[in-house]
Design a protein around this motif. Structure first.
Motif, PDB file in Angstrom:
ATOM      1  N   LEU A 120       0.917  -1.165   0.006  1.00  0.00           N
ATOM      2  CA  LEU A 120       0.168  -0.013   0.273  1.00  0.00           C
ATOM      3  C   LEU A 120       0.950   1.286  -0.049  1.00  0.00           C
ATOM      4  N   PHE A 121       0.531   2.270  -0.875  1.00  0.00           N
ATOM      5  CA  PHE A 121       1.265   3.525  -0.990  1.00  0.00           C
ATOM      6  C   PHE A 121      -0.041   4.484  -0.873  1.00  0.00           C
ATOM      7  N   LEU A 122       0.506   5.932  -0.062  1.00  0.00           N
ATOM      8  CA  LEU A 122      -0.160   6.771   0.369  1.00  0.00           C
ATOM      9  C   LEU A 122       0.546   8.029  -0.532  1.00  0.00           C
ATOM     10  N   ILE A 123      -0.058   8.737  -1.277  1.00  0.00           N
ATOM     11  CA  ILE A 123       0.772   9.683  -2.311  1.00  0.00           C
ATOM     12  C   ILE A 123       0.198  10.974  -1.984  1.00  0.00           C
ATOM     13  N   ASP A 124       0.862  12.080  -1.461  1.00  0.00           N
ATOM     14  CA  ASP A 124       0.048  13.224  -1.473  1.00  0.00           C
ATOM     15  C   ASP A 124      -0.150  14.006  -2.781  1.00  0.00           C
ATOM     16  N   GLU A 125      -0.493  15.173  -2.588  1.00  0.00           N
ATOM     17  CA  GLU A 125      -0.880  16.142  -3.665  1.00  0.00           C
ATOM     18  C   GLU A 125       0.362  16.533  -4.574  1.00  0.00           C
ATOM     19  N   GLN A 126       1.396  16.616  -3.719  1.00  0.00           N
ATOM     20  CA  GLN A 126       2.706  16.723  -4.711  1.00  0.00           C
ATOM     21  C   GLN A 126       3.299  15.463  -5.180  1.00  0.00           C
ATOM     22  N   GLY A 127       2.787  14.478  -5.010  1.00  0.00           N
ATOM     23  CA  GLY A 127       3.222  13.056  -5.754  1.00  0.00           C
ATOM     24  C   GLY A 127       4.254  12.528  -4.577  1.00  0.00           C
ATOM     25  N   MET A 128       4.458  12.992  -3.477  1.00  0.00           N
ATOM     26  CA  MET A 128       5.370  12.186  -2.627  1.00  0.00           C
ATOM     27  C   MET A 128       4.615  11.136  -1.967  1.00  0.00           C
ATOM     28  N   ILE A 129       5.520  10.033  -1.706  1.00  0.00           N
ATOM     29  CA  ILE A 129       4.937   8.908  -0.981  1.00  0.00           C
ATOM     30  C   ILE A 129       4.964   9.327   0.567  1.00  0.00           C
ATOM     31  N   VAL A 130       3.923   9.352   1.249  1.00  0.00           N
ATOM     32  CA  VAL A 130       3.883   9.955   2.650  1.00  0.00           C
ATOM     33  C   VAL A 130       3.699   8.535   3.619  1.00  0.00           C
ATOM     34  N   TRP A 131       3.193   7.692   3.218  1.00  0.00           N
ATOM     35  CA  TRP A 131       3.393   6.285   3.975  1.00  0.00           C
ATOM     36  C   TRP A 131       2.997   5.090   3.159  1.00  0.00           C
ATOM     37  N   SER A 132       3.739   4.159   3.504  1.00  0.00           N
ATOM     38  CA  SER A 132       3.680   2.886   2.613  1.00  0.00           C
ATOM     39  C   SER A 132       3.841   1.501   3.674  1.00  0.00           C
ATOM     40  N   TYR A 133       3.284   0.502   3.214  1.00  0.00           N
ATOM     41  CA  TYR A 133       3.065  -0.793   4.045  1.00  0.00           C
ATOM     42  C   TYR A 133       3.128  -1.923   3.166  1.00  0.00           C
ATOM     43  N   LEU A 134       4.000  -2.909   3.485  1.00  0.00           N
ATOM     44  CA  LEU A 134       3.783  -4.345   2.780  1.00  0.00           C
ATOM     45  C   LEU A 134       3.551  -5.247   3.677  1.00  0.00           C
ATOM     46  N   SER A 135       2.293  -5.897   3.496  1.00  0.00           N
ATOM     47  CA  SER A 135       1.809  -6.973   4.218  1.00  0.00           C
ATOM     48  C   SER A 135       2.215  -8.359   3.866  1.00  0.00           C
ATOM     49  N   PRO A 136       2.449  -9.073   4.920  1.00  0.00           N
ATOM     50  CA  PRO A 136       3.237 -10.506   4.835  1.00  0.00           C
ATOM     51  C   PRO A 136       2.235 -11.108   3.750  1.00  0.00           C
ATOM     52  N   ILE A 137       2.747 -12.140   3.047  1.00  0.00           N
ATOM     53  CA  ILE A 137       2.078 -12.669   1.954  1.00  0.00           C
ATOM     54  C   ILE A 137       0.898 -13.434   2.480  1.00  0.00           C
ATOM     55  N   GLY A 138      -0.002 -13.357   1.900  1.00  0.00           N
ATOM     56  CA  GLY A 138      -1.462 -14.200   2.515  1.00  0.00           C
ATOM     57  C   GLY A 138      -2.119 -13.201   3.631  1.00  0.00           C
ATOM     58  N   VAL A 139      -1.686 -12.080   4.025  1.00  0.00           N
ATOM     59  CA  VAL A 139      -2.237 -11.460   5.073  1.00  0.00           C
ATOM     60  C   VAL A 139      -3.037 -10.299   4.348  1.00  0.00           C
ATOM     61  N   ASN A 140      -4.356 -10.133   4.581  1.00  0.00           N
ATOM     62  CA  ASN A 140      -4.976  -8.872   4.084  1.00  0.00           C
ATOM     63  C   ASN A 140      -4.626  -7.851   5.039  1.00  0.00           C
ATOM     64  N   PRO A 141      -4.273  -6.612   4.356  1.00  0.00           N
ATOM     65  CA  PRO A 141      -3.978  -5.649   5.621  1.00  0.00           C
ATOM     66  C   PRO A 141      -4.743  -4.995   6.170  1.00  0.00           C
ATOM     67  N   GLY A 142      -6.050  -5.169   5.721  1.00  0.00           N
ATOM     68  CA  GLY A 142      -7.182  -4.089   6.042  1.00  0.00           C
ATOM     69  C   GLY A 142      -7.291  -2.860   5.744  1.00  0.00           C
ATOM     70  N   ALA A 143      -7.919  -1.763   6.296  1.00  0.00           N
ATOM     71  CA  ALA A 143      -7.978  -0.458   5.990  1.00  0.00           C
ATOM     72  C   ALA A 143      -7.557   0.412   7.121  1.00  0.00           C
ATOM     73  N   ASP A 144      -7.161  -0.017   8.328  1.00  0.00           N
ATOM     74  CA  ASP A 144      -7.110   1.008   9.497  1.00  0.00           C
ATOM     75  C   ASP A 144      -5.624   1.643   9.127  1.00  0.00           C
ATOM     76  N   GLY A 145      -4.837   1.076   8.714  1.00  0.00           N
ATOM     77  CA  GLY A 145      -3.228   1.472   8.306  1.00  0.00           C
ATOM     78  C   GLY A 145      -3.493   2.954   7.481  1.00  0.00           C
ATOM     79  N   ILE A 146      -4.392   2.715   6.128  1.00  0.00           N
ATOM     80  CA  ILE A 146      -4.475   3.816   5.443  1.00  0.00           C
ATOM     81  C   ILE A 146      -5.460   4.752   6.038  1.00  0.00           C
ATOM     82  N   LEU A 147      -6.285   4.638   6.666  1.00  0.00           N
ATOM     83  CA  LEU A 147      -7.070   5.629   7.339  1.00  0.00           C
ATOM     84  C   LEU A 147      -6.452   6.294   8.505  1.00  0.00           C
ATOM     85  N   ASP A 148      -5.541   5.767   8.916  1.00  0.00           N
ATOM     86  CA  ASP A 148      -4.852   6.390   9.986  1.00  0.00           C
ATOM     87  C   ASP A 148      -3.793   7.296   9.638  1.00  0.00           C
TER      88      ASP A 148
END
Lengths: 170, 180
Positions: A120-148
């Motif tokens: 998962l990558f969150l990119i801001d208005e200027q095109g910079m990555i502000v948050w990223s996360y790689l979930s272990p294989i087979g694990v659905n990361p959910g949405a709490d990290g993105i919303l936080d």
């Protein structure tokens, strides 16, 4: 596990097919917040899958000023059938040819299986990555990290006002 | 480790556990086949622990893939307003394979509830805010599909078969008793 691009990195631009006859570039979304969700494959056999989950709460992302793009190595025809079956309300991009090139640029391509990892990558208005996360294989990361991560960004509404007044001045 | 961000409170449907040492929270969807399969396992877990376990069910309807899930959740809430949440909860899961609005109205009637009042509640969306609160609380707590369980506020990542749940709850019970 691959090393994914970290916060503070400029998000590499890309142009990928979004339907059999349309393409979408990340740069077209400049000025918007963008969530990139890389995932292994369409047609995951479980319900309540990551893609279904994000589709269900797409309004929560948009309310926070963010567009959601899904990316996998599946082709556009596959994406089209999958999106229709699952009633998806956001675009799926085909990282199909050359296979996995965009996933590689973001550091989340799994060479051994030939699929993108759940990154998962969150990119801001200027095109910079502000948050990223790689979930272990087979694990659905959910949405709490993105919303936080979205909630930690500056208030999207005040930014909208600034953009509007800037447009007026221009 | 994901944690339950919305503590169990009076707004929840709580089954049993007058002397609860452990609280088991399930986020579920009445049309999800995995939740249906988990249901008899949850009953076995409840029978095993009796009053030492409180069981809470919160709604997590994935309406884009389960067209009847939201109606079903509203029907359970409607029954809850008449003191029959758990009777309806069990009835909906038992009839999951034939879930439809007609089935839900018939279940209401069989529990002695007015299907006209139920239709009115659904049309007015009387329970939508509460269901959405359940859903968003789940999202913020790291619920990533259904069913997702929390044992005393910690997300449980094992399978939903009764022996696995019982083992995890036992461990938590020993830990809780040890602390006091």
């Amino acid at each position: 596990m691959p090393q994914i691009l970290s916060p503070g990195t400029k998000a590499p631009d890309f142009t990928l097919p979004v339907t059999p006859d349309q393409r979408l570039s990340l740069s077209e979304l400049a000025g918007r917040r963008v969530i990139l969700t890389f995932y292994p494959a369409d047609w995951s056999p479980v319900c309540g899958d990551q893609i279904d989950l994000y589709n269900q709460i797409i309004g929560e992302f948009r309310r926070r000023g963010a567009e959601l793009l899904g990316i996998s190595v599946d082709g556009t025809w596959c994406h089209q059938a999958y999106a229709k079956e699952r009633n998806l309300h956001f675009p799926l991009l085909a990282d199909f040819h050359p296979k996995g090139q965009v996933a590689q640029a973001y550091g989340c391509y799994l060479d051994d299986v030939g699929e993108a990892g759940r990154a998962l990558f969150l990119i801001d208005e200027q095109g910079m990555i502000v948050w990223s996360y790689l979930s272990p294989i087979g694990v659905n990361p959910g949405a709490d990290g993105i919303l936080d991560a979205l909630d930690e960004m500056p208030n999207a509404e005040s930014l909208d006002v600034e953009t509007k007044s800037a447009r007026k001045r221009a | 480790m994901s944690k339950l961000r919305v503590p169990v409170s009076a707004r929840d449907h709580i089954s049993g556990g007058r002397n609860a040492i452990v609280t088991l929270v399930e986020y579920g969807d009445y049309e999800c086949p995995h939740c249906g399969a988990a249901q008899p396992n949850v009953h076995r877990v409840q029978a095993q622990f009796g009053d030492r376990l409180a069981f809470v069910f919160r709604h997590f309807p994935l309406t884009e893939i389960h067209p009847h899930a939201l109606d079903a959740a509203q029907t359970a809430e409607f029954a809850g307003d008449h003191g029959q949440f758990w009777a309806m909860h069990d009835a909906i899961f038992r009839n999951q394979r034939v879930l439809s609005q007609t089935t839900l109205f018939a279940l209401a009637t069989s529990l002695g509830l007015s299907h006209v009042d139920l239709r009115d509640a659904i049309q007015r969306g009387r329970y939508l805010d509460k269901i959405n609160e359940d859903f968003m609380g789940g999202i913020r707590s790291g619920v990533n599909g259904t069913p997702t369980f929390f044992i005393n506020g910690e997300r449980y990542n094992g399978n939903y078969l009764a022996p696995s749940l019982i083992t995890a709850i036992n461990a938590e019970m020993h830990a809780a008793v040890g602390q006091s």
